[in-house]
Design an enzyme around this catalytic site. Structure first.
Site, mmCIF file in Angstrom:
data_model
loop_
_atom_site.group_PDB
_atom_site.id
_atom_site.type_symbol
_atom_site.label_atom_id
_atom_site.label_comp_id
_atom_site.label_asym_id
_atom_site.label_seq_id
_atom_site.Cartn_x
_atom_site.Cartn_y
_atom_site.Cartn_z
ATOM 1 N N LYS A 163 0.857 -1.198 0.000
ATOM 2 C CA LYS A 163 0.000 0.000 0.000
ATOM 3 C C LYS A 163 0.891 1.246 0.000
ATOM 4 O O LYS A 163 1.532 1.570 0.986
ATOM 5 C CB LYS A 163 -0.918 0.039 1.225
ATOM 6 C CG LYS A 163 -2.099 0.956 0.939
ATOM 7 C CD LYS A 163 -2.624 1.776 2.083
ATOM 8 C CE LYS A 163 -1.814 2.887 2.607
ATOM 9 N NZ LYS A 163 -1.741 4.094 1.769
ATOM 10 N N SER A 217 5.170 7.492 10.122
ATOM 11 C CA SER A 217 5.321 8.292 11.334
ATOM 12 C C SER A 217 5.262 7.407 12.587
ATOM 13 O O SER A 217 4.631 6.341 12.577
ATOM 14 C CB SER A 217 4.203 9.333 11.399
ATOM 15 O OG SER A 217 2.954 8.678 11.416
ATOM 16 N N VAL A 220 1.476 6.860 13.750
ATOM 17 C CA VAL A 220 0.711 5.789 13.093
ATOM 18 C C VAL A 220 1.362 4.432 13.372
ATOM 19 O O VAL A 220 0.670 3.433 13.601
ATOM 20 C CB VAL A 220 0.585 6.049 11.574
ATOM 21 C CG1 VAL A 220 -0.137 4.891 10.896
ATOM 22 C CG2 VAL A 220 -0.165 7.353 11.303
ATOM 23 N N GLY A 221 2.700 4.402 13.397
ATOM 24 C CA GLY A 221 3.412 3.145 13.646
ATOM 25 C C GLY A 221 3.008 2.513 14.964
ATOM 26 O O GLY A 221 2.854 1.291 15.078
ATOM 27 N N GLU A 238 9.577 1.051 10.691
ATOM 28 C CA GLU A 238 10.621 2.036 10.403
ATOM 29 C C GLU A 238 9.961 3.399 10.549
ATOM 30 O O GLU A 238 9.124 3.780 9.732
ATOM 31 C CB GLU A 238 11.169 1.860 8.974
ATOM 32 C CG GLU A 238 11.785 0.506 8.699
ATOM 33 C CD GLU A 238 13.140 0.307 9.353
ATOM 34 O OE1 GLU A 238 13.604 1.199 10.105
ATOM 35 O OE2 GLU A 238 13.737 -0.753 9.142
ATOM 36 N N CYS A 272 13.969 10.374 6.826
ATOM 37 C CA CYS A 272 13.970 9.955 8.226
ATOM 38 C C CYS A 272 15.384 9.946 8.804
ATOM 39 O O CYS A 272 15.547 9.995 10.014
ATOM 40 C CB CYS A 272 13.341 8.583 8.351
ATOM 41 S SG CYS A 272 14.018 7.428 7.167
ATOM 42 N N GLU A 364 10.831 15.865 14.979
ATOM 43 C CA GLU A 364 11.143 15.698 13.566
ATOM 44 C C GLU A 364 10.395 16.762 12.756
ATOM 45 O O GLU A 364 9.169 16.823 12.786
ATOM 46 C CB GLU A 364 10.703 14.296 13.125
ATOM 47 C CG GLU A 364 11.082 13.988 11.711
ATOM 48 C CD GLU A 364 10.677 12.572 11.295
ATOM 49 O OE1 GLU A 364 9.523 12.195 11.513
ATOM 50 O OE2 GLU A 364 11.536 11.861 10.753
HETATM 51 P P1 NAD Z 1 2.268 8.293 7.876
HETATM 52 O O1 NAD Z 1 2.511 7.535 9.116
HETATM 53 O O2 NAD Z 1 1.235 9.327 7.873
HETATM 54 O O3 NAD Z 1 1.866 7.291 6.679
HETATM 55 C C1 NAD Z 1 2.679 6.221 6.303
HETATM 56 C C2 NAD Z 1 1.830 5.190 5.587
HETATM 57 O O4 NAD Z 1 0.893 4.640 6.512
HETATM 58 C C3 NAD Z 1 0.981 5.743 4.423
HETATM 59 O O5 NAD Z 1 0.923 4.800 3.385
HETATM 60 C C4 NAD Z 1 -0.389 5.910 5.066
HETATM 61 O O6 NAD Z 1 -1.437 5.867 4.138
HETATM 62 C C5 NAD Z 1 -0.426 4.710 5.998
HETATM 63 N N1 NAD Z 1 -1.355 4.833 7.117
HETATM 64 C C6 NAD Z 1 -1.828 5.959 7.699
HETATM 65 N N2 NAD Z 1 -2.694 5.655 8.682
HETATM 66 C C7 NAD Z 1 -2.764 4.303 8.736
HETATM 67 C C8 NAD Z 1 -3.482 3.393 9.558
HETATM 68 N N3 NAD Z 1 -4.318 3.813 10.508
HETATM 69 N N4 NAD Z 1 -3.308 2.060 9.362
HETATM 70 C C9 NAD Z 1 -2.467 1.621 8.398
HETATM 71 N N5 NAD Z 1 -1.763 2.444 7.577
HETATM 72 C C10 NAD Z 1 -1.906 3.780 7.743
HETATM 73 O O7 NAD Z 1 3.696 8.847 7.460
HETATM 74 P P2 NAD Z 1 4.076 9.774 6.224
HETATM 75 O O8 NAD Z 1 3.692 11.145 6.594
HETATM 76 O O9 NAD Z 1 3.563 9.193 4.946
HETATM 77 O O10 NAD Z 1 5.661 9.576 6.165
HETATM 78 C C11 NAD Z 1 6.539 10.367 6.853
HETATM 79 C C12 NAD Z 1 7.065 9.640 8.059
HETATM 80 O O11 NAD Z 1 7.724 8.423 7.682
HETATM 81 C C13 NAD Z 1 8.126 10.424 8.794
HETATM 82 O O12 NAD Z 1 7.847 10.451 10.169
HETATM 83 C C14 NAD Z 1 9.420 9.678 8.524
HETATM 84 O O13 NAD Z 1 10.406 9.826 9.480
HETATM 85 C C15 NAD Z 1 8.957 8.286 8.385
HETATM 86 N N6 NAD Z 1 9.922 7.500 7.615
HETATM 87 C C16 NAD Z 1 10.692 6.565 8.261
HETATM 88 C C17 NAD Z 1 11.629 5.827 7.553
HETATM 89 C C18 NAD Z 1 12.470 4.785 8.234
HETATM 90 O O14 NAD Z 1 12.970 3.912 7.541
HETATM 91 N N7 NAD Z 1 12.645 4.812 9.526
HETATM 92 C C19 NAD Z 1 11.781 6.015 6.201
HETATM 93 C C20 NAD Z 1 10.993 6.974 5.571
HETATM 94 C C21 NAD Z 1 10.046 7.697 6.312
#
Ligand code: NAD
Length: 462
Positions: A163, A217, A220-221, A238, A272, A364
């Protein structure tokens, strides 16, 4: 009268070009019942895939890598349009997908269990595929992060449902087409564009999905991990970062100042691993800032499709507003230039005189913004480097080998780099300490993370 620009059907997502704000495409959003159907198709495809000869699976993944290689420029151009990545970065990212497919293909025939000495028989371990794996990707590196979960999962005998983020589904969708072109079985690798709280949530909650790889994020994680726990479903997470770049007085200051800008400006800071906390020993603090200012001002910000551009726009209006909210109007520090007009532009920004516990120094930002903080000695540097909830990456600059080893051991982060800013190689493990995540991706053990260990004992007494 309504127009297509104003009314996008709620089951579709509009993909915008971040450099211009113009619509690039509208993409249907996968519904929860459609996720159910995709899981059923994937489960059937996975059974055949797992039963195929390992050499055949490896060959198909290598062929997938070859097909991706033949489409690097197309994938890169698409990434420039949907994500505003610079063309140079986007080519590297598409190449990273190819390399990871190749690397993972090499693991298929080396995914061996063990033979363990026991009394009364023979004991072996089998590394069984998990089944259907859900990969949930963010918008900041759509291509590499799609591949980091998908390639080793496929190599270990699983099916993958990917996804992508709402804002950046196009390159993932193209990858799924390329997989079919390469001859991967139908439904083995499916891309399900859609909203996080519908398609993403449905994947996480589905009993037919055996593991979730989530990148995004921390907020959400955390909820994904909690929902996976309901089913005892493994999850690799991640998450975010706020990584330090620690510069000691004995470092090659010219090299450290020359490298610092792109360590937090690459991908417009939407990385990130961005080294957005620059910690400088007080005795060289002023000199470092003198060297840093021209380096920041020289960064070329503009049209991401231009070969000379080093930094493009932010992904969206929402992200631009978020970044602006972190930066005070009366900032002291260094400011680069950015285009004005349409698109989501923010200039390279370095803040000085910020308290170490100020939100901008700890949270962040995910934009082209860094803070510079002075430190006194090695112990103070380590204390400051660890004074954040995150622990993803970091760098340190010193000519003292003993100090490099001591400080690398003391910083609580998953990926450190000495006298450079390297974070990610497909052949080395990647992941975070503390709130930056759980588990590791990439590296020699990547395939094992997509298997379940089964122990089998054969009695020789019967
Ligand atoms: P986000 O958490 O908003 O979304 C990430 C993904 O999760 C998207 O595909 C989103 O549609 C999905 N999502 C959102 N809500 C969900 C739910 N309730 N259940 C399941 N899936 C859901 O993050 P973002 O804004 O897209 O990305 C930016 C973040 O990602 C930053 O915090 C960044 O640090 C992090 N990031 C981490 C790494 C790493 O490897 N550690 C790499 C890249 C980005």
């Amino acid at each position: 009268m309504t127009t297509a620009r104003k009314t996008v059907h709620p089951t579709h997502h509009r993909v915008l070009n971040p450099a211009t704000g113009e619509t690039v495409a509208t993409v249907p959003a996968t519904t929860a019942p459609e996720v159910d159907a995709a899981v059923a198709r994937a489960a059937a495809a996975q059974r055949h895939w797992a039963a195929a000869a390992p050499a055949d699976r490896a060959r198909l993944l290598r062929r997938f890598a070859v097909v991706v290689d033949g489409h690097i420029e197309e994938l890169a151009r698409l990434e420039v349009r949907q994500a505003g990545h610079t063309i140079g970065n986007a080519r590297w990212e598409a190449g990273n997908v190819r390399d990871l497919l190749d690397y993972s293909a090499g693991g298929v025939e080396r995914l061996t269990g063990r033979q363990i000495p026991v009394a009364g028989g023979l004991d072996i371990t089998l590394l069984e595929p998990l089944g259907v794996v859900g990969v949930i990707a963010p918008w900041n590196f759509p291509l590499p992060i799609a591949a980091w979960g998908s390639a080793p999962a496929l190599a270990a005998g699983n099916a993958v449902l990917l996804k992508p983020a709402e804002t950046t589904p196009l390159t993932a969708l193209r990858l799924a087409e390329l997989a079919l072109e390469a001859g991967l079985p139908e439904h083995l690798f499916q891309v399900l564009p859609g909203a996080g709280d519908t398609a993403g949530r449905a994947l996480v909650d589905h009993h037919g999905v055996a593991k979730i790889v989530f990148t995004g994020s921390t907020r959400v994680g955390r909820s994904v991990a909690a929902r996976c726990a309901e089913q005892m479903k493994p999850a690799t997470l991640e998450l975010g970062g706020k990584s330090p770049n620690v510069i000691f007085a004995d470092a090659d200051l010219d090299a450290a100042a020359a490298a610092a800008p792109m360590s937090f400006l690459d991908n417009s800071g939407q990385d990130c691993c961005a080294r957005s906390r620059i910690l400088v020993q007080r005795t060289v603090y002023d000199r470092f800032l003198e060297l840093l200012a021209p380096a920041i001002e020289a960064v070329v910000v503009g049209d991401p499709a231009d070969e000379k551009t080093q930094m493009g726009p932010l992904i969206s209006r929402h992200q631009l507003d978020r970044v602006r909210g972190h930066v005070p109007d009366d900032l002291t520090g260094i400011r680069g230039a950015a285009p004005e007009g349409p698109g989501f532009w923010f200039p390279p920004t370095v803040l000085t005189g910020v308290a170490p516990d100020a939100p901008v120094a700890r949270e962040e930002v995910f934009g082209p913004v860094a803070v510079v903080l002075p430190f006194e000695d090695e112990a103070d540097a380590v204390r400051l480097a660890n004074a954040t909830d995150y622990g993803l990456s970091g760098s340190l600059w010193t000519r003292d080998l003993g100090r490099a080893v001591r400080v690398s051991r003391a910083i609580q982060a998953g990926n450190l780099s000495v006298n450079s800013h390297s974070s990610v190689r497909y052949g080395t493990p990647f992941g975070g300490f503390k709130q930056s995540g759980l588990g590791r991706e990439l590296g020699p053990d990547a395939l094992t993370a997509f298997t379940e260990t089964k122990n089998v004992f054969f009695s020789t007494e019967a």
